[in-house]
Design an enzyme around this catalytic site. Structure first.
Site, short mmCIF file in Angstrom:
data_model
loop_
_atom_site.label_atom_id
_atom_site.label_comp_id
_atom_site.label_asym_id
_atom_site.label_seq_id
_atom_site.Cartn_x
_atom_site.Cartn_y
_atom_site.Cartn_z
N SER A 1 68.25 93.56 46.87
CA SER A 1 68.49 94.86 47.51
C SER A 1 68.14 94.96 48.99
CB SER A 1 67.75 95.96 46.76
OG SER A 1 68.44 96.28 45.58
N LYS B 1 63.00 103.29 53.52
CA LYS B 1 63.81 103.52 52.31
C LYS B 1 63.19 104.63 51.47
CE LYS B 1 65.87 100.91 48.46
NZ LYS B 1 65.93 99.60 47.77
N SER C 1 70.54 97.85 47.05
CA SER C 1 70.32 99.28 47.06
C SER C 1 69.78 99.81 48.40
CB SER C 1 69.36 99.68 45.94
OG SER C 1 68.10 99.08 46.14
#
Lengths: 493, 99
Positions: A178, A79, A154
């Site tokens: 997330s 990420k 996210s």
């Protein structure tokens, strides 16, 4: 498609047995990226050359017998809020568009030592603020199961990349759901470990007291292997906890006979889709068949988790994001008069609207006269929620519920009504407030063919039990067919 | 319940604290959504917390002490590479004192 159907642990076994070369595995993932990125857009940065170099180095070490771990040779996504040395780390924000970290996050260092090969950095909501990956400054990620729908957020890029075979697993971060929510929307397994398990060193901070780095994987075994790989005590993170029970793989297959599972009634109330409810309760029945006992109970303060969370997360964000001022790194406005205007213009031009909104809310609730009414109040409610979970875990080993009230929404719908988007975090958010470990794994599909997530929650430091329950359910459920075989046909026709 | 209104002065003041300069459009959008959020936050008032201690940390933390030893990381060049403006191997910033 052959190699891409393997899980990370299966792939690594074949690599160590010299049946597959690391570069072949990498090429398979890169080929998938070439085919699918224009449909999915899971990555912000792809490190074509670095990944090849990495694959060669890892292969050499495997050949010499220096790398024997469960993840040796596995190509992965990271990420884009997790620092990677000399590889762009943007947080999907204009603010950090050119940021080349001088060091890697501890979790990344740990995985490199295990022999994982980093393919690139995955898309996310800007600074992890959002639930759909639509607030990214670098374009929207689409759900590989149906590209009219969001992948969640996210960590939406990480989830989509794993679901689409563009890497074999990915790292994400979970501040309020997330990891678990996008895992649920994309039909994969995602876990937030107990707070303090994985070092936050090198994770660009949003809500420091809430967040953890964790794995997004194809199955529970991979999830246990990755968690074992990234867990470490780190003196560079003052909230890091020394965990002695980190052999998650060894105890994974433990029998769940006699396991007490609590089902919070408040997780099955208004707003939950019938299809999700049915699938999740069906999963509970499967665990019961395997010898677990089920009991419903009240977790009534959980309805206050969302307001408490957003007060605290915004307050922490307003402080954490104070560092982005155009001085030492990141974006700096081109025209300004004097230092203060430089700060203001830099921040106003560098941040997107959702980020600015959360900084504004955080600054609002932390103002001198209002601190007590909002921030302190939220901290007290947080204590109450933690206490309520504590009581629940005196009776139960595991709590079971849905990960999200509905399956993946359509692109564009969520940002029209952000308040409604925040309410979608209802089942994941309390876990962060209480620091608990939680996992999401697929337990069915809705009529539209979109995956449904089952959430299992454990007491603090009971990550092992969470993984055991998840593994037992996965065994009962059987293989969850990935989306991508069918999709590829339709995209190519 | 009456929705809490945020005055223009308040939003200006909060923007100063947040070091943000919002366009008119952005200010209106953020203001509208902030009011909805604050309205929602007031739900917390329903909870009796008179006997509860605020929880700022999940686990009991104690200070972590270590020897005051210098660990040299030769990262100077990498750090400077990220600076928006560099002069003589130093980060260049606008004047901090008004003339």
């Amino acid at each position: 498609m052959g190699l891409l159907n393997l899980t990370a642990v299966q792939l690594s076994a074949k690599i160590k047995a010299k049946e597959v070369a690391v570069i072949e595995a990498l090429d398979a993932a890169l080929e998938q990226i070439e085919k699918l990125e224009r449909h999915i857009h899971a990555y912000v940065t792809i490190d074509w050359e670095g990944a090849r170099r990495g694959a060669e180095e890892v292969q050499e070490k495997i050949n010499k017998g220096e790398l024997k771990g469960l993840l040796a040779g596995v190509p992965i996504g990271v990420k884009d809020n997790i620092c990677t040395e000399n590889l762009l780390t943007t947080c999907s924000s204009k603010m950090l568009k050119n940021f080349l970290p001088p060091y890697s996050a501890q979790a990344v260092e740990n995985l490199k030592k295990e022999g994982a090969v980093i393919i690139g950095k995955t898309n996310m909501d800007e600074f992890a603020m959002g639930s759909t990956t639509e607030t990214s400054a670098f374009g929207v990620t689409k759900n590989p199961w149906n590209e009219e729908h969001v992948p969640g957020g996210s960590s939406g890029g990480s989830a989509a990349a794993v679901a689409a075979g563009q890497c074999f697993f990915a790292l994400g971060s979970d501040t309020g759901g997330s990891i678990r929510q996008p895992a649920s929307y994309c039909g994969i397994v995602g876990m937030k470990p107990t707070y303090g398990t994985v070092s936050r060193y090198g994770l660009i901070a949003y809500g420091s007291s809430l967040e953890q780095i964790g794995p997004l994987c194809k199955d529970v075994t991979d999830c246990a292997a990755v968690l074992e790989g990234i867990t470490s005590y780190d003196k560079k993170d003052s909230t890091s906890v020394l965990r002695k029970d980190k052999d998650f793989i060894k105890d994974l297959k433990e029998n769940i006979k006699g396991m007490k599972i609590g089902i919070p009634k408040d997780y099955f109330g208004k707003g939950l889709s019938e299809e999700v409810k049915e699938a999740v309760l069906g999963a509970a029945k499967e665990l019961e068949k395997r010898g677990a006992s089920l009991e419903e109970f009240d977790l009534k303060h959980v309805s206050y988790a969302i307001p408490a969370y957003y007060v605290l997360a915004c307050a922490e964000a307003s402080s954490n994001l104070g560092r982005f001022d155009g001085v030492k790194y990141g974006y700096r406005a081109e025209e300004f008069h004097g230092l203060h205007q430089m700060y203001k213009k830099t921040r106003s031009q560098g941040f997107g609207t959702e980020v600015k909104k959360r900084i504004m809310i955080g600054s609002f609730v932390l103002r001198e006269a209002y601190y007590e009414a909002y921030y302190l109040k939220a901290l007290k409610v947080r204590a109450l929620i933690k206490e309520e979970f504590h009581k629940a875990f005196e009776k139960y080993d595991i709590l079971l519920g849905p990960t999200t009230p509905v399956t993946a929404p359509k692109l564009g719908d969520s940002l029209l009504d952000p308040m409604n988007m925040y309410l979608g975090d209802i089942y994941t958010i309390a876990v962060n407030l209480a620091g608990l470990p939680g996992i999401s794994l697929p337990c069915g599909k809705d009529k539209k063919g979109l995956p449904i997530g089952l959430q299992l929650i454990g007491d603090c430091f009971m990550d092992k039990k969470v993984l055991q329950a998840a593994y037992a359910y996965e065994e009962a459920r059987g293989r969850f067919v990935p989306c991508i075989d069918e999709k590829l046909k339709s995209w190519h026709s | 319940m009456m929705r809490d209104r945020i005055s223009d002065e308040t939003i200006e003041y909060v923007a100063i604290l947040a070091k943000l300069e919002l366009s008119r459009e952005e200010k209106e959008k953020i203001l509208r959504e902030m009011e909805k959020m604050l309205d929602y936050f007031s739900k917390l008032k329903e909870v009796d917390t008179s006997m509860i201690e605020p929880m700022s940390h999940l686990f009991d933390l104690s200070n972590v002490f270590r020897e005051d030893q210098i660990e040299k990381q030769k990262k100077g060049e990498e750090i400077l590479k990220n600076a928006p403006q560099v002069k003589d191997r130093m980060i260049h910033v606008p004047g901090t004192i008004e003339e």
